[in-house]
Design a protein around this motif. Sequence first.
Motif, PDB file in Angstrom:
ATOM      1  N   GLU A 107       0.620  -0.957  -0.096  1.00 25.33           N
ATOM      2  CA  GLU A 107       0.039  -0.094   0.027  1.00 25.33           C
ATOM      3  C   GLU A 107       0.757   1.260   0.051  1.00 25.33           C
ATOM      4  O   GLU A 107       0.535   2.314  -0.845  1.00 25.33           O
ATOM      5  N   PHE A 108       2.112   0.994   0.628  1.00 24.80           N
ATOM      6  CA  PHE A 108       2.766   2.320   0.949  1.00 24.80           C
ATOM      7  C   PHE A 108       3.293   2.823  -0.679  1.00 24.80           C
ATOM      8  O   PHE A 108       3.272   4.044  -0.992  1.00 24.80           O
ATOM      9  N   ALA A 109       3.426   1.736  -1.666  1.00 23.96           N
ATOM     10  CA  ALA A 109       3.921   2.264  -3.114  1.00 23.96           C
ATOM     11  C   ALA A 109       2.637   3.107  -3.557  1.00 23.96           C
ATOM     12  O   ALA A 109       2.839   4.108  -4.344  1.00 23.96           O
ATOM     13  N   LEU A 110       1.515   2.649  -3.202  1.00 26.27           N
ATOM     14  CA  LEU A 110       0.186   3.378  -3.799  1.00 26.27           C
ATOM     15  C   LEU A 110       0.155   4.696  -3.049  1.00 26.27           C
ATOM     16  O   LEU A 110      -0.227   5.849  -3.709  1.00 26.27           O
ATOM     17  N   LYS A 111       0.166   4.708  -1.797  1.00 28.29           N
ATOM     18  CA  LYS A 111       0.498   6.065  -1.052  1.00 28.29           C
ATOM     19  C   LYS A 111       1.351   7.039  -1.709  1.00 28.29           C
ATOM     20  O   LYS A 111       1.072   8.270  -1.510  1.00 28.29           O
TER      21      LYS A 111
ATOM     22  N   PHE B  12       2.365  11.079   3.936  1.00 29.43           N
ATOM     23  CA  PHE B  12       2.844  11.626   5.188  1.00 29.43           C
ATOM     24  C   PHE B  12       2.518  10.625   6.351  1.00 29.43           C
ATOM     25  O   PHE B  12       3.640  10.561   7.049  1.00 29.43           O
ATOM     26  N   MET B  13       1.345  10.197   6.468  1.00 23.45           N
ATOM     27  CA  MET B  13       0.979   9.350   7.661  1.00 23.45           C
ATOM     28  C   MET B  13       2.038   7.976   7.499  1.00 23.45           C
ATOM     29  O   MET B  13       2.262   7.418   8.733  1.00 23.45           O
ATOM     30  N   TYR B  14       2.076   7.598   6.232  1.00 28.78           N
ATOM     31  CA  TYR B  14       2.844   6.384   6.216  1.00 28.78           C
ATOM     32  C   TYR B  14       4.334   6.803   6.744  1.00 28.78           C
ATOM     33  O   TYR B  14       5.030   5.643   7.210  1.00 28.78           O
ATOM     34  N   LEU B  15       4.869   7.762   6.373  1.00 32.22           N
ATOM     35  CA  LEU B  15       6.191   8.170   6.639  1.00 32.22           C
ATOM     36  C   LEU B  15       6.332   8.132   8.021  1.00 32.22           C
ATOM     37  O   LEU B  15       7.225   7.643   8.750  1.00 32.22           O
ATOM     38  N   MET B  16       5.411   8.882   8.727  1.00 34.69           N
ATOM     39  CA  MET B  16       5.229   8.830  10.186  1.00 34.69           C
ATOM     40  C   MET B  16       5.394   7.493  10.993  1.00 34.69           C
ATOM     41  O   MET B  16       5.892   7.368  11.789  1.00 34.69           O
ATOM     42  N   LYS B  17       4.383   6.743  10.220  1.00 28.41           N
ATOM     43  CA  LYS B  17       4.083   5.237  10.736  1.00 28.41           C
ATOM     44  C   LYS B  17       5.695   4.599  10.632  1.00 28.41           C
ATOM     45  O   LYS B  17       5.976   3.832  11.710  1.00 28.41           O
ATOM     46  N   VAL B 326      14.481  12.548   4.570  1.00 24.71           N
ATOM     47  CA  VAL B 326      14.947  13.377   5.966  1.00 24.71           C
ATOM     48  C   VAL B 326      13.660  13.265   6.959  1.00 24.71           C
ATOM     49  O   VAL B 326      14.159  13.203   7.984  1.00 24.71           O
ATOM     50  N   LYS B 327      12.531  13.461   6.446  1.00 21.64           N
ATOM     51  CA  LYS B 327      11.595  13.568   7.304  1.00 21.64           C
ATOM     52  C   LYS B 327      11.400  12.413   8.209  1.00 21.64           C
ATOM     53  O   LYS B 327      11.160  12.638   9.526  1.00 21.64           O
ATOM     54  N   VAL B 328      11.772  11.233   7.628  1.00 17.70           N
ATOM     55  CA  VAL B 328      11.627   9.888   8.203  1.00 17.70           C
ATOM     56  C   VAL B 328      12.662   9.998   9.569  1.00 17.70           C
ATOM     57  O   VAL B 328      12.195   9.864  10.678  1.00 17.70           O
ATOM     58  N   PHE B 329      13.611  10.507   9.374  1.00 13.84           N
ATOM     59  CA  PHE B 329      14.835  10.393  10.277  1.00 13.84           C
ATOM     60  C   PHE B 329      14.415  11.432  11.198  1.00 13.84           C
ATOM     61  O   PHE B 329      14.698  11.421  12.276  1.00 13.84           O
ATOM     62  N   LEU B 330      13.989  12.744  10.940  1.00  9.04           N
ATOM     63  CA  LEU B 330      13.791  13.694  11.538  1.00  9.04           C
ATOM     64  C   LEU B 330      12.758  13.453  12.644  1.00  9.04           C
ATOM     65  O   LEU B 330      12.642  13.809  14.005  1.00  9.04           O
TER      66      LEU B 330
END
Lengths: 228, 424
Positions: A107-111, B12-17, B326-330
């Motif tokens: 799903e990440f790829a889709l997001k 964004f939410m995925y990166l936060m996750k 970078v956001k992920v690391f920050l």
Amino acid sequence: MALIKLNSVKKIYQDGEISVKALRGVDLEIVEGEFATVYGPSGSGKTTLLNLIGALDKPTSGKVQLNGSSIGDLNKNELALLRRNNIGFIFQSYNLIPVLTAYENVEFALKIAEDSKKSENREKSIKILDQVGLGDMLSRRPNELSGGQKQRVAIARALVKEPRLVLADEPTANLDSETSRGVLELMLRMNQELNTTFIFSTHDPMVMDYASRLLEIRDGSISREERR
Amino acid sequence: MAVYQEKKGDKFMYLMKIAFRNLFRRKSRTLIIAGLLALAIFFALSFDSFMGGMMDLSFSNIIDFESAHMEVGSDTFFEDGEPDLDNVFYLSDDILKEIEGLSGYVASTPVIDFSANLIAGREEYPTVVRAVEPDSFERVFKYHEYIVEGEFINEGQSGLVIGQSLAELLEIGVGDYYTLLFQDRDNSFNTLQGEVTGIVFTPNPDMNLGKVIVDKSYAASSLGVDIDESSHIMARFENRDIAAEQSSILSERLADSGFAARSWREFSDTMVAMEAWGDLEIQFIMGLILLVGAIGIVNLVVLSALERVEEIGMMKAMGLKESEIVKVFLVESAGVGVAGGLVGLIFGSIATALMNNFGVDLQALYGDATLEMGVPIIGRVYGTWNLDSYILFFLFGLFVAVGASLIPSYWAARKNPVDAIYHR
């Protein structure tokens, strides 16, 4: 018009004083909808060729064009967007994100790529995982999957966004023949129904059997080509 | 191919996750770095609370037993800095009205300070005598609450109130005779004599050893001053802040009149210097947090990046921009900062609560060094709650965590995707 066009592409890797000529002036055109396979011995330049076509790397000299745009003219962000929206990668080493489940990896790829509705993302992700035979392993993390299962998650991740171009480096290396056939059938169906272009790098004769175009690469040059 | 137009995704939410879960990936590493940050914040808060309590108590002890909130005297009185009968003056109604009209005014009392030798039996000890009007003095100072033996002096009587330490030194007690030998206004030697009426033991050690109190109306004639003359007026206000503010207002009004006002803060220059020293220490501790946090966070990000180099490569292949990686690391670093900050705040609060309830015995900690340093405290110092410090230290920890991860995050995100994927 060619989807991919390479003109006199050379790629030289410099390691200290040692230069390795990975590609020695490749000319190649691939039109949209091709199901092509690049094969050749290890170190012949297959992976380098795929990396250049996938805009992951830039040539030392020559020109790589994707749908008319020269990747040499694009900046890092433009290259990232090009990959995000148009290209799906399958690597031999899977490179799944370990903290995400199989479902989340897909799903990440889709997001990343689409502004689609949550329900559609979910449906698409579950469907593609089901198609690669992992419908009952959605919530497993990569460390809970076998090598073959990880490879199938990586394949599902590359296909789920229905990109225009899929680049697959030894996609069946960790799969048994039955699973390999299932995955290749899925890819062929996508190729026929969505006109998705596939380029494989492989040693697997089964993958070569499916290919509509075979490109043999030796010592950094395309030495033989066969259309079927 | 769509190259130039970015499709906005719900990424964004995925990166936060991913960032959040990465915090639990190497739990021990995250714990150690967050723990170090927590420890630094804990120490900073505890020290801040202790210093706050010490300064608060010191200022209270100075105000309640030495300077009151404000002193008004002649310019020369403040310039001399020594108890001197040359500076006595008649208190005019105008000045009194000015003082009483100040906002937050509670009470004032006129006093005369002078130097004398206290003689008891064969013992003689140099001291500062404060001649006071008992009734008004009680409204400004708190000696009455700390009488441990006998009683406070009464108007018109020859009694003397002495600190317990001085009484013990001179082996003098309630009912014993005393003699004060001094030079009067005409520089002739004169004496005051009487009986000790009360012994005080105040929380201010200087007052227990260095000063004695007599009735002003009894002392005036021997001193050669009129009963209505004073060396200075001491005033109490509703609180310290108002007092400091009103003192500067009065100073401006008294300019060129030959008189001046001085607040408790100006009187307590040693403590103010100590407060500045405390602030400097807080800054030092903040520097320590910066160093500890920065080293820890840089270490965390670099190790994480090295561990996850293939993932970073894959993310780039999938089309994530460097800024998104970078956001992920920050966010991960911010997570460590928040965790460390919160734990530090919790333990800092526990330490403050303990200090608040049980106090810290300064003498037990430092012995007589506190007296030598000029800290006017006897007994226990109680911690203070300072919300500003909590916010400051938490935000500072967070800032350090995020700030320190910026460069290593960019270092990680700028990796060539091919090199990263194939771990070259």
